[in-house]
Design an enzyme around this catalytic site. Structure first.
Site, mmCIF file in Angstrom:
data_model
loop_
_atom_site.group_PDB
_atom_site.id
_atom_site.type_symbol
_atom_site.label_atom_id
_atom_site.label_comp_id
_atom_site.label_asym_id
_atom_site.label_seq_id
_atom_site.Cartn_x
_atom_site.Cartn_y
_atom_site.Cartn_z
ATOM 1 N N TRP A 46 0.839 -1.210 0.000
ATOM 2 C CA TRP A 46 0.000 0.000 0.000
ATOM 3 C C TRP A 46 0.871 1.257 0.000
ATOM 4 C CZ3 TRP A 46 -3.751 2.187 -1.918
ATOM 5 C CH2 TRP A 46 -4.593 3.119 -1.318
ATOM 6 N N PHE A 130 5.039 -1.372 13.748
ATOM 7 C CA PHE A 130 6.347 -0.710 13.643
ATOM 8 C C PHE A 130 6.293 0.797 13.928
ATOM 9 C CE2 PHE A 130 6.578 -4.206 10.334
ATOM 10 C CZ PHE A 130 7.186 -5.105 11.200
ATOM 11 N N LYS A 238 -12.249 -3.276 10.831
ATOM 12 C CA LYS A 238 -12.703 -4.198 9.774
ATOM 13 C C LYS A 238 -11.740 -5.359 9.579
ATOM 14 C CE LYS A 238 -9.636 -3.117 6.567
ATOM 15 N NZ LYS A 238 -8.765 -4.020 5.835
#
Ligand SMILES: NC(=O)C1=CN([C@@H]2O[C@H](COP(=O)(O)OP(=O)(O)OC[C@H]3O[C@@H](n4cnc5c(N)ncnc54)[C@H](O)[C@@H]3O)[C@@H](O)[C@H]2O)C=CC1
Ligand SMILES: O=C(CO)COP(=O)(O)O
Length: 391
Positions: A46, A130, A238
């Site tokens: 992404w 992270f 979600k």
């Protein structure tokens, strides 16, 4: 309350998605002193797509410097080449997004301090586990006028309680942080298939519009919504629902069961979000960040895929093992988010009111078998929100 139609801003005209890449990145530094600079912190699937979207846009916005920096968590590829070198040589993220050109104005940089030092627009897009380390190492290293946006789906649980990633970034670095969430499977947007996303912002509409302008393309329609907590919690929660959907798929329970699980999940997402933040708007759950992200992740996401394999193996192979085998370096967010949500539920005394969230975590840690995903008989039915008291 702002009516939904007023919250929606149409995609901006003139911000073209382009695959034509200019070769002047970085060549005009001397005359560009006052131009805005964007850095993307993260370079997974992404993160790489986010870089591609923004890189195509900044070439056409005169107030932005042409070059986009992308911080890379450095690793050595099987060929022996460093990932950063491979990205800069091929203009592709050969490990996390192979076959997709990022734009010649994307410059990969393994040095975090160097990547962020000139930026005044920072995009955080790493797996959520992270972000603590990254923020700590950025303290005192940023420009004073930095605006940030988080694309990270996850949450931190501190002793004081749950902390959204955007809040964590704001608190650690003393900067404003918006969010961008949505039904955004990275590989599909990389191929320029039409998708929508939601920018969640707190107060400053102008900043939200700047982020909308930076991300919008004809195949990526971004809508600003003044509900940063609601938007972020949708993206975060979600992933727990997607794990549940994966169990249902792994046990071949069928479409009706999966639809039931998605509906229950969406309802728990809304109730949990509103208990944590009374400002969260119902309308947010109808935006791309809400119902649309539940649908796409429960059908096409990595959380669903790994949970399906977990259930098929009767829970005998751990999520950690399956993640490494199936995702090849990409990271799951849903399992740790289920644990973080469970901690909040237990701490607040809300476990009985969120049977789906609680059951997902108990299956993930093998306290329950995967088939328990449809067995709520030992738990009380979901209480209407009005009967669940905030502590
Ligand atoms: N991939 C997708 O379709 C979407 C992902 N997201 C969210 O974006 C965030 C980032 O995920 P992706 O870009 O998908 O990543 P990814 O799962 O594709 O890749 C893992 C990334 O983690 C990095 N990494 C590994 N160890 C690290 C360490 N110790 N410190 C820092 N980085 C390390 C790797 O270099 C790699 O960039 C997540 O919160 C995810 O939920 C949101 C929407 C869509
Ligand atoms: O957030 C996503 C799509 O919007 C990606 O979900 P997964 O991490 O399950 O692939």
């Amino acid at each position: 309350m702002v009516p939904a139609f007023e919250q929606i801003m149409p995609p901006l005209e003139g911000e073209t998605a382009t695959t034509t890449h200019h070769s002047n990145a970085g060549n005009n530094g001397g005359i560009d002193g006052n131009k805005s600079r964007v850095t993307v912190v993260g370079s997974g699937s992404w993160g790489s797509v986010a870089a591609k979207l923004i890189a195509s846009n900044i070439l056409n916005i005169t107030s932005f410097h042409d070059e986009l920096k992308m911080w890379v968590f450095e690793e050595t590829l099987q060929s022996g080449e460093k990932l950063t070198d491979a990205i800069n040589r091929t203009n592709e993220n050969v490990k996390y997004l192979p076959g997709i050109k990022l734009g010649n104005n994307v410059v990969a940089d393994p040095d975090l301090d160097n990547a962020v030092k000139d930026a005044n627009m920072l995009v955080f897009v790493t797996p959520h586990q992270f972000i603590d380390h990254i923020c700590k190492s950025l303290v005192g290293k940023l420009r004073s006028d930095v605006e940030a946006i988080s694309l990270i789906k996850g949450m931190e649980v501190k002793i004081e309680g749950p902390c959204l990633i955007s809040t964590f970034i704001s608190e650690q670095l003393g900067i404003n942080c918006s969010v961008l969430m949505g039904a955004n499977l990275a590989n599909e947007i990389a191929e320029e298939k039409f998708s929508e996303a939601t920018v969640g912002y707190r107060d400053n509409r102008e900043i939200a519009e700047q982020w909308v302008q930076l991300f919008s393309t004809p195949y990526f329609m971004v809508t600003p919504v003044k509900d940063v907590e609601g938007v972020e919690l949708c993206g975060t929660l979600k992933n727990v629902v997607a794990i549940a959907a994966g169990f249902v798929d792994g046990l071949a329970m069928g479409n009706n069961t999966k639809a039931a699980i998605m509906r229950l999940g969406l309802r728990e997402m809304r109730d949990f979000s509103k208990l944590l933040f009374s400002s969260v708007e119902d309308n947010t759950f109808y935006e791309s960040c809400g119902v649309a992200d539940v649908i796409t992740t429960c059908f096409g996401g990595r959380n669903r895929k790994v949970a399906e394999a977990f259930a098929k193996n009767g829970g005998k192979r751990s999520f950690d093992e399956l993640e490494v085998e199936i995702l090849q370096g990409q990271k799951l967010q849903g399992v740790s988010t289920a644990r973080e949500v469970y901690e909040v539920l237990r701490h607040q005394g809300w476990l009985e009111s969120f049977p789906l969230f609680a059951t997902v975590h108990e299956i993930c840690i093998s306290h329950l078998p995967p088939s328990a995903i449809v067995n709520y008989s030992k738990r009380k039915p979901i209480l209407p929100l009005s009967e669940v008291s905030a502590h």
